[in-house]
Design an enzyme around this catalytic site. Sequence first.
Site, PDB file in Angstrom:
ATOM      1  N   TYR A 149       0.798  -1.228   0.000  1.00  0.00           N
ATOM      2  CA  TYR A 149       0.000   0.000   0.000  1.00  0.00           C
ATOM      3  C   TYR A 149       0.831   1.278   0.000  1.00  0.00           C
ATOM      4  O   TYR A 149       0.282   2.375  -0.077  1.00  0.00           O
ATOM      5  CB  TYR A 149      -0.955  -0.012   1.197  1.00  0.00           C
TER       6      TYR A 149
ATOM      7  N   ASN B 170     -12.990   4.168  -1.485  1.00  0.00           N
ATOM      8  CA  ASN B 170     -12.137   2.992  -1.360  1.00  0.00           C
ATOM      9  C   ASN B 170     -12.758   2.144  -0.257  1.00  0.00           C
ATOM     10  O   ASN B 170     -12.560   2.417   0.933  1.00  0.00           O
ATOM     11  CB  ASN B 170     -10.703   3.364  -1.005  1.00  0.00           C
TER      12      ASN B 170
ATOM     13  N   HIS C  88     -15.301  -6.358  -0.848  1.00  0.00           N
ATOM     14  CA  HIS C  88     -15.393  -7.780  -1.204  1.00  0.00           C
ATOM     15  C   HIS C  88     -16.485  -8.516  -0.437  1.00  0.00           C
ATOM     16  O   HIS C  88     -16.760  -9.678  -0.714  1.00  0.00           O
ATOM     17  CB  HIS C  88     -14.052  -8.477  -0.928  1.00  0.00           C
TER      18      HIS C  88
ATOM     19  N   ASP D 104     -25.942  -1.920  -1.631  1.00  0.00           N
ATOM     20  CA  ASP D 104     -27.334  -1.459  -1.645  1.00  0.00           C
ATOM     21  C   ASP D 104     -27.397   0.053  -1.410  1.00  0.00           C
ATOM     22  O   ASP D 104     -28.185   0.756  -2.051  1.00  0.00           O
ATOM     23  CB  ASP D 104     -28.156  -2.185  -0.576  1.00  0.00           C
TER      24      ASP D 104
ATOM     25  N   HIS E 148      -8.838   1.981  -5.474  1.00  0.00           N
ATOM     26  CA  HIS E 148      -7.981   1.114  -4.661  1.00  0.00           C
ATOM     27  C   HIS E 148      -6.535   1.528  -4.856  1.00  0.00           C
ATOM     28  O   HIS E 148      -6.124   1.844  -5.981  1.00  0.00           O
ATOM     29  CB  HIS E 148      -8.130  -0.350  -5.083  1.00  0.00           C
ATOM     30  N   LEU E 149      -5.773   1.473  -3.772  1.00  0.00           N
ATOM     31  CA  LEU E 149      -4.334   1.779  -3.855  1.00  0.00           C
ATOM     32  C   LEU E 149      -3.609   0.698  -4.651  1.00  0.00           C
ATOM     33  O   LEU E 149      -2.792   0.985  -5.529  1.00  0.00           O
ATOM     34  CB  LEU E 149      -3.753   1.856  -2.436  1.00  0.00           C
ATOM     35  N   SER E 150      -3.900  -0.553  -4.303  1.00  0.00           N
ATOM     36  CA  SER E 150      -3.293  -1.687  -5.004  1.00  0.00           C
ATOM     37  C   SER E 150      -4.181  -2.059  -6.191  1.00  0.00           C
ATOM     38  O   SER E 150      -5.225  -1.438  -6.407  1.00  0.00           O
ATOM     39  CB  SER E 150      -3.169  -2.877  -4.049  1.00  0.00           C
TER      40      SER E 150
ATOM     41  N   ARG F 260     -10.012 -11.190  -3.850  1.00  0.00           N
ATOM     42  CA  ARG F 260     -10.041  -9.727  -4.056  1.00  0.00           C
ATOM     43  C   ARG F 260     -10.451  -9.356  -5.476  1.00  0.00           C
ATOM     44  O   ARG F 260     -10.584  -8.186  -5.815  1.00  0.00           O
ATOM     45  CB  ARG F 260      -8.652  -9.123  -3.794  1.00  0.00           C
TER      46      ARG F 260
END
Length: 145
Positions: free
Chosen positions: A24, A75, A81, A88, A101-103, A112
């Site tokens: 990260y 994020n 996940h 909703d 997402h950072l990664s 993931r």
Amino acid sequence: MSKPIYVLSGPNLNLLGVREPEIYGKETLDDVRTRCERRAGALGRVIVFRQSNHEGELIDWVQEARLEACALVINPAGYGHTSVALLDALKTLDIPVIECHLSNPAAREAFRRETYVSLAATGVVSGFGGASYELAVEAAAGLAR
Ligand code: DQA
């Protein structure tokens, strides 16, 4: 004055900089906030930047964004996940939703590779570290009315 872009971060992102830095990065969440504020400012926008480790609090903020925001960057971290409830909530929005997402989760463990949040996202930015947030804010600013 136009409405702000909401930038929400999910669980464990308060530990950015010390949490698995090889994945990260070494930037803290405050560093990421500064990046987002600068990028939004350059585009004539303001942001509301928040982080929570609690699913219900994130859902409350998504509901708030429905009325108060011109766009949402999220994020969702691990909740992306797992959380049908977050999906909703996102589905009630009629503003642009940018998942970030950072990664690059698609290049990591199989669990993931899918996020519920993607089902409600206008677009997804992942894999660029703190720059993912900046790019997501730029996309949100471009799409927001
Ligand atoms: C993350 C990726 C998720 O899979 C993980 O659970 C996170 C962070 C990212 O920013 O790369 O907590 O959302």
